[in-house]
Design an enzyme around this catalytic site. Structure first.
Site, PDB file in Angstrom:
ATOM      1  N   HIS A  49     -56.142  21.524 -63.808  1.00 53.87           N
ATOM      2  CA  HIS A  49     -57.457  20.921 -63.589  1.00 53.87           C
ATOM      3  C   HIS A  49     -57.362  19.411 -63.432  1.00 53.87           C
ATOM      4  CE1 HIS A  49     -61.831  21.208 -63.707  1.00 53.87           C
ATOM      5  NE2 HIS A  49     -61.850  20.135 -64.483  1.00 53.87           N
ATOM      6  N   HIS A  95     -67.506  23.943 -62.319  1.00 51.22           N
ATOM      7  CA  HIS A  95     -67.565  24.255 -63.742  1.00 51.22           C
ATOM      8  C   HIS A  95     -67.592  25.778 -63.873  1.00 51.22           C
ATOM      9  CE1 HIS A  95     -68.617  22.009 -67.654  1.00 51.22           C
ATOM     10  NE2 HIS A  95     -67.502  21.538 -67.150  1.00 51.22           N
TER      11      HIS A  95
END
Length: 734
Positions: A49, A95
């Site tokens: 990420h 998200h």
């Protein structure tokens, strides 16, 4: 020697998402066993990420520069010049994992995070969008996820005070185990007042601003870099909790502080929280950072150094400030009811040093934390080419009117009104066109200009042919902006894929990147920001490849624009760009025939550019009364949508096989209307431009009629289009 508080075992290393060779690399870099806090820091900085270790090689191939680009990828958001000393600042980010675990807070904090990315740059947020994908409607978890995610997006964005002007929502069984929540935000800033994250100067205060630090979100970035399994519920504590009212205060305080000249560097505390923000600020400026965690405002007692460094509590910023303006800065934040604490200083050591309760709990080389993160050239395998599906091999519907009604009333074809009416689309008072059309539009305060926004991707195309799918995602957004009359400026991407360690998944990623890059270069549409979300996979089943593209366009005069609606009875209906022929990977094939085979329609980028320039010119000179791009569902769905939007019917004719003409998804086409008086001259000018054009009928009446094929009332179409979503969300079977 730094005392080690917890024994580092292979099991602990694995739990932090680090592979044995990556841990060996850490040992080589620091020459000793890391502390537990240092292991957490490396885990945060080296996960997928934050480090983009599987995607960096390919992201470097994307075009990121252009005459209007002031800041490309590498900062919190991209910045594009829109003239008059103003810039639009924008980015899209995922998200996904948090939203599947806890849909309301996952989606809400996704919105909060992307808004911070924008105002960290010195911009006031003026528009938001979202791209949402869920599993099959009849999956037992889907309705719960839709309800929670939509409520979270609206709950945060509405309270913060930014209009949601566009987006997309789609369903497919491949998202059963991983929903996608991609949030986009755009803001306006002065071109000479853009704030970056690069720290400058030695011995300057590092200041913590905003809300207090808690245990929510600890390990969130690492969790977002892993597949899901049966332990998903145990990951709930890694989901952050948002407070939009605190974020609104943070926005106002930051913008006020920026006006004072006190800010040297600023970084949002997003993924990996204090760790990532501090390391990035120092490393970019070739400086060291020393932090004292005892000074960090905490909302919970007894927090460990590990928890404080990896917390992803929301509404927090880190800044490097001019020492002489410290007092003024503190007064501003106190006025807004926010914490202000000097938690460290910049150094010339190139070390990242963290102290807690009198002990040094981390002492690491700051640049290597980012620069030495693994960068993989993962093996990839291109999918086999699918054969082109010929119209002759695709059955026609027994009932064309019924097929059109079914497409408009299906999970993926129905109106999204139920969704966007839960969002505030008008706050700030500058919305010129909200959700439901090809692109949302806002007025640029203090000028006559407008900004247009669109987000799109067709995952079924990307699955069938990643290169063509990547090209089409860019071209579709570019076309949506063009259809309202905007000049496309630049784009942001949100690349959602499964496990990149599988060659077939990496092949999807590589193919889509190649297609996106090709389209962006051909259309002068650079990528200025973005996000990669990998490991969207549960029990080995990956999502469809979903490289969402968000685009921004500029309207020189916001009053000169087009809408996807029939405006007047008696207008001529025209198709620019050719006839419908291509049914492979189409919505008709999927929703009517239950098939997902065949190659997607090819994208002719040179033709896209020519046709788009023509359409924008015709809109700009007022020669068109309505414009809609032809995409999913083909000409028939585009006609129905324009009829529903305008409350006016139409009578048209088609050539060739009716199902291909009506439902074919050939690219680069526009459905437009024009006043009959200037029709001959209009057609002549289009033909002179070397572009294929077909007048197909006239608006009027209360029915949509395709001669010899179907007749159906606009009201029946509207009812089919508007009914599915409310019925589904009320719990009725689908």
């Amino acid at each position: 020697m730094i005392p080690n508080d917890i024994k580092i075992t292979p099991e602990l290393v694995e739990a932090h998402g680090l592979k044995p060779d990556e841990y060996d690399r850490i040992l080589g870099l620091i020459g000793r066993t890391p502390t537990f806090t240092e292991l957490g820091i490396f885990s945060a900085m080296w996960n997928e990420h934050c480090s983009y270790k599987s995607s960096k090689k390919w992201l470097k191939t994307l075009p990121t520069e252009g005459p209007r680009v002031l800041q490309g990828p590498g900062e919190n958001a991209g910045v594009v010049d829109i003239g008059d000393g103003q810039a639009v600042v924008f980015k899209m980010e995922s998200h996904n994992h948090p939203s599947y675990i806890e849909p309301y807070q996952g989606a809400a904090t996704g919105v909060g995070g992307i808004l911070r990315d924008v105002f960290t740059m010195g911009a006031r947020p003026v528009a938001a969008m979202n791209a949402l994908r869920f599993g099959a409607p009849d999956h037992p978890r889907t309705r719960h996820l839709v309800s929670g995610v939509v409520a979270g997006v609206g709950g945060y964005g509405n309270s913060f005070g930014v209009p949601t002007v566009g987006g997309e929502v789609e369903f497919h069984p491949r998202y059963n185990g991983n929903c996608l929540v991609n949030a986009f935000a755009a803001g306006l800033a002065k071109t000479d007042a853009i704030f970056l994250s690069k720290a400058e100067g030695v011995g300057l205060p590092v200041v913590y601003l905003g809300a207090k630090t808690g245990r929510d979100g600890v390990g969130g970035a690492t969790m977002a870099s892993a597949e899901f399994d049966d332990t998903i519920e145990e990951k709930r504590p890694t989901v952050q909790v948002g407070d939009p009212f605190t974020e609104k205060c943070l926005l106002e305080a930051c913008l006020e502080l920026m006006e004072t000249g006190a800010v040297i560097a600023i970084q949002d505390m997003g993924a990996a929280g204090l760790t990532c923000s501090a390391v990035e600020m120092g490393a970019k400026g070739d400086l060291g950072i020393e932090l004292d965690l005892d000074a960090v405002p905490a909302r919970e007692d007894g927090m460990s150094a590990y928890e404080m460094m990896l917390s992803e509590s929301q509404e927090r910023m880190l800044m490097v400030l001019r020492p002489e303006l410290e007092g003024e800065a503190q007064a501003i934040f106190k006025k807004w009811g926010l914490d202000f604490a000097i938690v460290g200083r910049t150094t010339d050591t190139l070390r990242f040093v963290v102290k807690h309760q009198g002990n040094i709990v981390a002492d690491l080389p700051i640049k290597e934390l980012g620069d030495e993160a693994p960068e993989y050239d993962r093996p990839w395998q291109a999918p086999e080419k699918r054969p082109v599906v010929l119209a002759a091999d695709v059955p026609e519907p027994d009932d064309y009117a019924g097929a059109l009604k079914a497409l408009l009333g299906s999970a993926n074809g129905a109106s999204r009104r139920w969704v966007y009416e839960q969002y505030d689309t008008l706050i700030q008072g500058n919305t010129a066109a909200g959700p439901g059309g090809d692109a949302g539009i806002i007025r640029v305060d203090g000028t006559g200009k407008g900004l247009a926004f669109s987000v799109d991707v067709t995952p079924r195309y990307c699955e069938a042919d990643p290169v063509e799918g990547g090209k089409q995602a860019v071209a579709e957004v570019w076309r949506n902006l063009t259809a309202v009359g905007a000049n496309p400026l630049a784009a942001t991407d949100n690349l959602n894929f499964g496990n990149p360690e599988k060659p077939e998944i990496m092949g999807q990623f590589v193919g889509c990147i190649k297609g996106i890059g090709e389209a962006c270069r051909a259309l002068d549409f650079p990528i200025v920001s973005g996000n990669v979300s990998l490991y969207n996979e549960t029990h080995g089943e990956a999502i469809l490849p979903t490289p969402a593209i968000g685009g921004v366009g500029l309207l020189p005069d916001v009053t000169v624009r087009a809408a996807a609606a029939f405006r007047n009875a008696g207008d001529a209906i025209i198709v620019i760009g050719g006839k419908g022929t291509h049914l492979g990977a189409s919505q008709y094939l999927a929703d009517i025939l239950g098939r997902e085979d065949g190659a997607p329609p090819p994208v002719d980028l040179a033709a896209e550019k020519r046709r788009g320039a023509l359409v924008r010119r015709l809109i700009g000179t007022g020669r068109l009364t309505g414009v809609h791009d032809i995409s999913s569902g083909g000409l028939a769905v585009a006609l129905a949508e324009m009829a529903i939007a305008g409350g006016i019917g139409a009578t048209v004719r088609t050539d060739g096989p009716a199902h291909a003409a009506l439902f074919g998804e050939d690219q680069g086409r526009y459905l437009v209307t024009a006043a009959p008086g200037g029709l001959d001259a209009l057609l002549e000018d289009i033909i002179d431009s070397g572009i294929e054009v077909h007048p197909i009928g006239t608006t009027g009446g209360t029915q949509l009629t395709v001669e010899g094929v179907l007749t159906i009332s606009v009201e029946t179409l509207r009812e089919a289009h508007e009914t599915w979503f409310p019925a589904y969300m009320s719990g009725k079977p689908v």
